[in-house]
Design a protein around this motif. Structure first.
Motif, mmCIF file in Angstrom:
data_model
loop_
_atom_site.group_PDB
_atom_site.id
_atom_site.type_symbol
_atom_site.label_atom_id
_atom_site.label_comp_id
_atom_site.label_asym_id
_atom_site.label_seq_id
_atom_site.Cartn_x
_atom_site.Cartn_y
_atom_site.Cartn_z
ATOM 1 N N LEU A 83 0.831 -1.212 0.000
ATOM 2 C CA LEU A 83 0.000 0.000 0.000
ATOM 3 C C LEU A 83 0.863 1.259 0.000
ATOM 4 C CD1 LEU A 83 -2.656 -1.218 2.581
ATOM 5 C CD2 LEU A 83 -3.159 -0.539 0.220
ATOM 6 N N ALA A 84 1.923 1.250 0.818
ATOM 7 C CA ALA A 84 2.802 2.418 0.890
ATOM 8 C C ALA A 84 3.432 2.685 -0.479
ATOM 9 C CB ALA A 84 3.868 2.211 1.953
ATOM 10 N N ASP A 85 3.828 1.596 -1.148
ATOM 11 C CA ASP A 85 4.406 1.702 -2.486
ATOM 12 C C ASP A 85 3.454 2.366 -3.467
ATOM 13 O OD1 ASP A 85 6.901 0.731 -2.615
ATOM 14 O OD2 ASP A 85 6.396 -0.889 -4.035
ATOM 15 N N ARG A 86 2.201 1.977 -3.359
ATOM 16 C CA ARG A 86 1.210 2.445 -4.324
ATOM 17 C C ARG A 86 0.658 3.839 -3.972
ATOM 18 N NH1 ARG A 86 -3.889 0.384 -6.853
ATOM 19 N NH2 ARG A 86 -4.586 2.331 -7.811
ATOM 20 N N PHE A 87 0.428 4.121 -2.669
ATOM 21 C CA PHE A 87 -0.323 5.331 -2.311
ATOM 22 C C PHE A 87 0.474 6.397 -1.560
ATOM 23 C CE2 PHE A 87 -3.636 2.004 -2.647
ATOM 24 C CZ PHE A 87 -4.415 2.585 -3.644
ATOM 25 N N GLN A 202 -10.353 2.034 -4.843
ATOM 26 C CA GLN A 202 -8.906 1.910 -5.091
ATOM 27 C C GLN A 202 -8.280 0.865 -4.172
ATOM 28 O OE1 GLN A 202 -8.102 6.169 -4.447
ATOM 29 N NE2 GLN A 202 -6.931 6.141 -6.348
ATOM 30 N N LEU A 203 -8.724 0.836 -2.913
ATOM 31 C CA LEU A 203 -8.145 -0.121 -1.955
ATOM 32 C C LEU A 203 -8.543 -1.543 -2.312
ATOM 33 C CD1 LEU A 203 -8.603 1.910 1.351
ATOM 34 C CD2 LEU A 203 -6.461 1.397 0.162
ATOM 35 N N ARG A 204 -9.796 -1.722 -2.755
ATOM 36 C CA ARG A 204 -10.233 -3.075 -3.137
ATOM 37 C C ARG A 204 -9.459 -3.556 -4.357
ATOM 38 N NH1 ARG A 204 -16.659 -2.570 -1.694
ATOM 39 N NH2 ARG A 204 -16.382 -3.254 0.460
ATOM 40 N N GLU A 205 -9.216 -2.633 -5.276
ATOM 41 C CA GLU A 205 -8.466 -2.996 -6.475
ATOM 42 C C GLU A 205 -7.054 -3.464 -6.098
ATOM 43 O OE1 GLU A 205 -8.239 0.283 -9.348
ATOM 44 O OE2 GLU A 205 -6.292 -0.620 -9.848
ATOM 45 N N CYS A 206 -6.498 -2.856 -5.054
ATOM 46 C CA CYS A 206 -5.124 -3.168 -4.655
ATOM 47 C C CYS A 206 -5.046 -4.408 -3.752
ATOM 48 C CB CYS A 206 -4.555 -1.951 -3.944
ATOM 49 S SG CYS A 206 -2.844 -2.055 -3.495
ATOM 50 N N LEU A 207 -6.044 -4.575 -2.855
ATOM 51 C CA LEU A 207 -5.939 -5.614 -1.814
ATOM 52 C C LEU A 207 -6.941 -6.745 -1.954
ATOM 53 C CD1 LEU A 207 -5.683 -3.445 1.436
ATOM 54 C CD2 LEU A 207 -3.806 -4.527 0.216
ATOM 55 N N GLY A 208 -7.944 -6.567 -2.799
ATOM 56 C CA GLY A 208 -9.044 -7.533 -2.811
ATOM 57 C C GLY A 208 -10.085 -7.099 -1.798
ATOM 58 N N GLU A 209 -10.344 -7.989 -0.815
ATOM 59 C CA GLU A 209 -11.421 -7.684 0.128
ATOM 60 C C GLU A 209 -11.031 -6.557 1.103
ATOM 61 O OE1 GLU A 209 -14.421 -10.270 2.979
ATOM 62 O OE2 GLU A 209 -12.601 -11.192 2.189
ATOM 63 N N VAL A 210 -11.888 -5.549 1.207
ATOM 64 C CA VAL A 210 -11.716 -4.461 2.182
ATOM 65 C C VAL A 210 -13.105 -4.142 2.725
ATOM 66 C CG1 VAL A 210 -11.072 -2.030 2.497
ATOM 67 C CG2 VAL A 210 -9.752 -3.459 0.924
ATOM 68 N N GLU A 211 -13.201 -3.992 4.061
ATOM 69 C CA GLU A 211 -14.515 -3.703 4.669
ATOM 70 C C GLU A 211 -14.583 -2.267 5.156
ATOM 71 O OE1 GLU A 211 -14.970 -6.402 7.906
ATOM 72 O OE2 GLU A 211 -15.681 -8.027 6.608
ATOM 73 N N LEU A 212 -15.822 -1.800 5.338
ATOM 74 C CA LEU A 212 -16.020 -0.516 6.008
ATOM 75 C C LEU A 212 -16.314 -0.804 7.473
ATOM 76 C CD1 LEU A 212 -18.396 1.436 3.588
ATOM 77 C CD2 LEU A 212 -16.026 2.008 4.142
ATOM 78 N N ASP A 213 -15.706 -0.032 8.388
ATOM 79 C CA ASP A 213 -16.000 -0.191 9.808
ATOM 80 C C ASP A 213 -17.511 -0.053 10.025
ATOM 81 O OD1 ASP A 213 -15.383 -0.427 12.567
ATOM 82 O OD2 ASP A 213 -15.576 1.738 12.792
ATOM 83 N N ARG A 214 -18.064 -0.948 10.854
ATOM 84 C CA ARG A 214 -19.517 -0.922 11.079
ATOM 85 C C ARG A 214 -19.981 0.428 11.628
ATOM 86 N NH1 ARG A 214 -19.659 -6.484 12.358
ATOM 87 N NH2 ARG A 214 -19.135 -6.068 14.512
ATOM 88 N N GLY A 215 -19.107 1.067 12.416
ATOM 89 C CA GLY A 215 -19.443 2.381 12.980
ATOM 90 C C GLY A 215 -19.719 3.430 11.902
ATOM 91 N N LEU A 216 -19.242 3.172 10.665
ATOM 92 C CA LEU A 216 -19.466 4.135 9.579
ATOM 93 C C LEU A 216 -20.817 3.937 8.923
ATOM 94 C CD1 LEU A 216 -16.039 3.969 7.704
ATOM 95 C CD2 LEU A 216 -16.869 5.834 9.137
ATOM 96 N N VAL A 217 -21.316 2.698 8.967
ATOM 97 C CA VAL A 217 -22.518 2.404 8.194
ATOM 98 C C VAL A 217 -23.748 2.116 9.053
ATOM 99 C CG1 VAL A 217 -21.603 1.718 5.965
ATOM 100 C CG2 VAL A 217 -21.490 0.098 7.820
ATOM 101 N N GLN A 218 -23.507 1.726 10.338
ATOM 102 C CA GLN A 218 -24.664 1.341 11.144
ATOM 103 C C GLN A 218 -24.889 2.331 12.281
ATOM 104 O OE1 GLN A 218 -24.135 -2.807 11.866
ATOM 105 N NE2 GLN A 218 -25.756 -3.097 10.352
#
Ligand code: AMP
Ligand code: MG
Length: 339
Positions: A83-87, A202-218
């Motif tokens: 990630l550091a390399d890319r971003f 962008q993160l999913r493209e780089c890492l595959g699976e990435v979640e959003l913290d539940r505190g952000l959506v619920q």
């Protein structure tokens, strides 16, 4: 205290202030940061005092590059370097295990006692130069008073911090305009704790699976980033965030609200639709980057005693739009009015 206004050519001056335990507001591509040496506990303590920041809200440390990860963190996974390399340098903060032993190490005052530390490498030449010259990791929260919109120009920093900090380094307006994406790499799959300039896509493209913290959506879930639980970014006026399909629905809603004391934060091209009200366009609805770049400055511009309520047209949540909506929702006390 007389606050110096430094120019980008005065990086050594800023670095020497940091080395001697002072505070400097520094430009980054996201927002201005209020920097102190992360290794000087008294200076870090002053950051909290100056901002009126709750003690349980940890600070991000700013470093010059990926080589610093091994210095301040432990059990650094390979994907941190990917990630550091890319971003990096750029608007991505990585949450990693904090090294708690050996000298020097990042003090608990920075991490609020957590066993993790948030690290990023900012994309601004003057600030990178300051970090290198200072030779220390720089702890820096946004350079605003706690609760107020973050600062994206040196003038806004002076408005909040004049007389309270040693210097402000003027590096021009911030390109991204909102804070970094915070990605927790201590869990699997990696989890976004705060949306920002680097997008979920962008993160999913780089890492595959990435979640959003539940505190952000619920609603009702406690966010994992301690700072995300506070009301934030708010001008004094009451802010109503309105989501609707078209400009006409928003215009009709605005029309139903009294003109006096009302400001409308709309999209470019709609400025003439609200006669009688104070109107400010904050960017293009179909280009969330432009909204991100101007949203905090717009909220500050409307933070005047004559404005009692602000109606904001809410963008979609694709790309950087997710971060724009997150900040506006916080400023609106957590509510979106859907029409
Ligand atoms: P600011 O610097 O004002 O943009 O705020 C930094 C954000 O990063 C706050 O929401 C903090 O709670 C969050 N943060 C800092 N360190 C950590 C950590 N170790 N784990 C989770 N969140 C963190
Ligand atoms: Mg902040």
């Amino acid at each position: 205290m007389n606050t110096l206004l430094l120019n980008p050519g005065e990086a050594e001056k800023a670095a020497s202030i940091l080395r001697s335990g002072g505070l400097v507001a520094l430009p980054t591509e996201t927002v201005y940061g209020l920097g102190a040496s992360a290794l000087k506990e008294d200076a870090v303590k002053r950051i909290f005092e100056v901002k009126g920041r709750p003690q349980d809200n940890p600070l991000i440390i700013h470093v010059a590059g990926p080589e610093a990860l091994g210095e301040w963190c432990e059990e650094v996974p390979e994907r941190a370097y990917t990630l550091a390399d890319r971003f990096w340098p750029g608007p991505l903060t990585l949450v990693l295990r904090c090294r708690k032993t050996g000298e020097p190490h990042i003090p608990d005052r920075v991490t609020a006692g957590l066993d993790t530390v948030a690290v990023r490498c900012p994309d601004h030449p003057a600030t990178l130069e300051v970090i290198r010259l200072a030779g220390v990791p720089v702890a820096a929260p946004s350079a605003n008073l706690s609760g107020k919109p973050s600062t994206t120009t040196a003038i806004h920093c002076l408005h909040d911090l004049q007389g309270k900090v040693e210097a402000v380094l003027d590096g021009g307006p911030c390109r991204v305009g909102l804070e970094s994406t915070i990605l927790d790499l201590t869990v699997s799959p990696p989890r976004i704790l705060r949306p920002g300039g680097v997008t979920l896509e962008q993160l999913r493209e780089c890492l595959g699976e990435v979640e959003l913290d539940r505190g952000l959506v619920q609603p009702g879930e406690t966010p994992k980033a301690p700072g995300m639980k506070y009301r934030h970014y708010a001008p004094s006026a009451e802010l109503t965030l309105v989501r609707c399909g078209d400009a006409e629905t928003f215009r009709r809603f605005a029309e139903s609200v009294p003109d006096e004391g009302t400001a409308v934060l709309c999209w470019l091209g709609e400025e003439r639709d609200y006669p009688g009200k104070r109107v400010l366009a904050y960017g293009r609805g179909d280009e969330p980057e432009t909204l991100a770049a101007h949203v905090f400055a717009a909220l500050r511009e409307l933070d005047t005693p004559d404005i009692r309520r602000i109606l904001v047209r809410c963008p979609g949540e694709d790309g950087v739009g997710l971060a724009v909506v997150n900040r506006l929702k916080k400023a609106a006390g957590g509510k979106i009015l859907c029409l």
